[in-house]
Design a protein around this motif. Sequence first.
Motif, short mmCIF file in Angstrom:
data_model
loop_
_atom_site.label_atom_id
_atom_site.label_comp_id
_atom_site.label_asym_id
_atom_site.label_seq_id
_atom_site.Cartn_x
_atom_site.Cartn_y
_atom_site.Cartn_z
N ARG A 19 0.83 -1.21 0.00
CA ARG A 19 0.00 0.00 0.00
C ARG A 19 0.86 1.25 0.00
NH1 ARG A 19 -3.00 -3.06 3.48
NH2 ARG A 19 -2.01 -2.12 5.30
N SER A 20 1.91 1.25 0.83
CA SER A 20 2.79 2.41 0.91
C SER A 20 3.49 2.68 -0.41
CB SER A 20 3.82 2.20 2.03
OG SER A 20 4.73 3.28 2.08
N SER A 21 3.97 1.60 -1.05
CA SER A 21 4.65 1.74 -2.33
C SER A 21 3.72 2.27 -3.41
CB SER A 21 5.22 0.37 -2.75
OG SER A 21 5.80 0.45 -4.04
N LEU A 22 2.51 1.72 -3.47
CA LEU A 22 1.55 2.17 -4.46
C LEU A 22 1.09 3.60 -4.20
CD1 LEU A 22 -0.71 -0.97 -4.98
CD2 LEU A 22 0.92 0.02 -6.60
N LEU A 23 0.94 3.95 -2.93
CA LEU A 23 0.51 5.31 -2.59
C LEU A 23 1.51 6.33 -3.13
CD1 LEU A 23 -0.86 6.48 0.86
CD2 LEU A 23 0.76 7.87 -0.41
N LYS A 24 2.80 6.09 -2.86
CA LYS A 24 3.83 7.02 -3.35
C LYS A 24 3.87 7.06 -4.87
CE LYS A 24 6.74 6.23 0.70
NZ LYS A 24 7.99 5.60 1.20
N LEU A 25 3.77 5.89 -5.48
CA LEU A 25 3.83 5.81 -6.94
C LEU A 25 2.65 6.55 -7.58
CD1 LEU A 25 5.21 4.63 -9.46
CD2 LEU A 25 3.79 2.60 -9.18
N TYR A 26 1.44 6.29 -7.08
CA TYR A 26 0.26 6.94 -7.64
C TYR A 26 0.30 8.46 -7.44
CZ TYR A 26 -2.08 2.41 -8.25
OH TYR A 26 -2.42 1.15 -8.65
N LEU A 27 0.76 8.88 -6.25
CA LEU A 27 0.79 10.31 -5.96
C LEU A 27 1.78 11.03 -6.88
CD1 LEU A 27 -0.18 12.65 -4.23
CD2 LEU A 27 1.61 12.09 -2.57
N ILE A 28 2.98 10.49 -7.00
CA ILE A 28 3.99 11.11 -7.86
C ILE A 28 3.54 11.07 -9.32
CG2 ILE A 28 6.36 10.90 -8.72
CD1 ILE A 28 7.12 9.85 -5.94
N ARG A 29 2.99 9.94 -9.73
CA ARG A 29 2.51 9.80 -11.11
C ARG A 29 1.41 10.82 -11.40
NH1 ARG A 29 1.14 9.88 -15.45
NH2 ARG A 29 0.75 8.26 -17.00
N GLY A 30 0.52 11.02 -10.46
CA GLY A 30 -0.56 11.98 -10.65
C GLY A 30 -0.07 13.41 -10.73
N LEU A 31 0.85 13.77 -9.84
CA LEU A 31 1.39 15.14 -9.84
C LEU A 31 2.17 15.43 -11.12
CD1 LEU A 31 2.55 15.41 -6.12
CD2 LEU A 31 0.57 16.53 -7.18
N LEU A 32 2.94 14.44 -11.58
CA LEU A 32 3.70 14.61 -12.82
C LEU A 32 2.76 14.82 -14.01
CD1 LEU A 32 6.62 12.02 -12.49
CD2 LEU A 32 6.79 14.52 -12.46
N ALA A 33 1.64 14.11 -14.02
CA ALA A 33 0.68 14.25 -15.12
C ALA A 33 0.09 15.66 -15.15
CB ALA A 33 -0.43 13.21 -14.97
#
Length: 201
Positions: A19-33
């Motif tokens: 969950r922690s790994s996915l949370l960071k990945l999704y958050l960074i991916r979303g901000l970059l988009a």
Amino acid sequence: MSTPTVTSIPTGRAGAGERSSLLKLYLIRGLLAVVWALAFAGVQRGHEDLGAGAVALLVVYPLIDAVSSLIDHRATPDGSERRVTAFNGALSALAALALCLAGAGSPAAALHVFGAWAVVSGAAQVLVGWRRRGPELGRQWPTLISGGLSFLVGITYNIQAAGDHPSLDVLSVYATGGGVWFILQALLLGWKSRQLRTRTV
């Protein structure tokens, strides 16, 4: 936009780590988009043709998805979910190359390539989200909706590209929407993690 029954994912250390790994990945991916959408809108505003800056950004967007898929692939246990993630990463890398070539042609060609990539990567995202739909990972509704929209929007982009006046302005809207869904998924995972921690106290 780019990015897996499971039976029951454990609520212990492994589940919390995923969950922690996915949370960071999704958050960074979303901000970059979202940042990409703002940058692309800035360089493309008022231009019908593709400049060097716009082409570079077109190449960068699927590369962001390819890198995200690689990170996700390395953190995902072996199985069909991991294979779909690898496929999506390879597809995004190929899309970046295709957009580099199409960008030297016309906006219509670039929109065709982007639309085709959005269709296939959206389908892959739905499949990964479906595999991760367990309650421990927040049901993945934002991921499923985002992938489904990517699939449908990609089809419309190809229709628009075949028309008389194809425009790439729609890509900023696409990236913004995808970014918002990724951020919502990250927030949902954060809420789920807090909920599970409260239960174990």
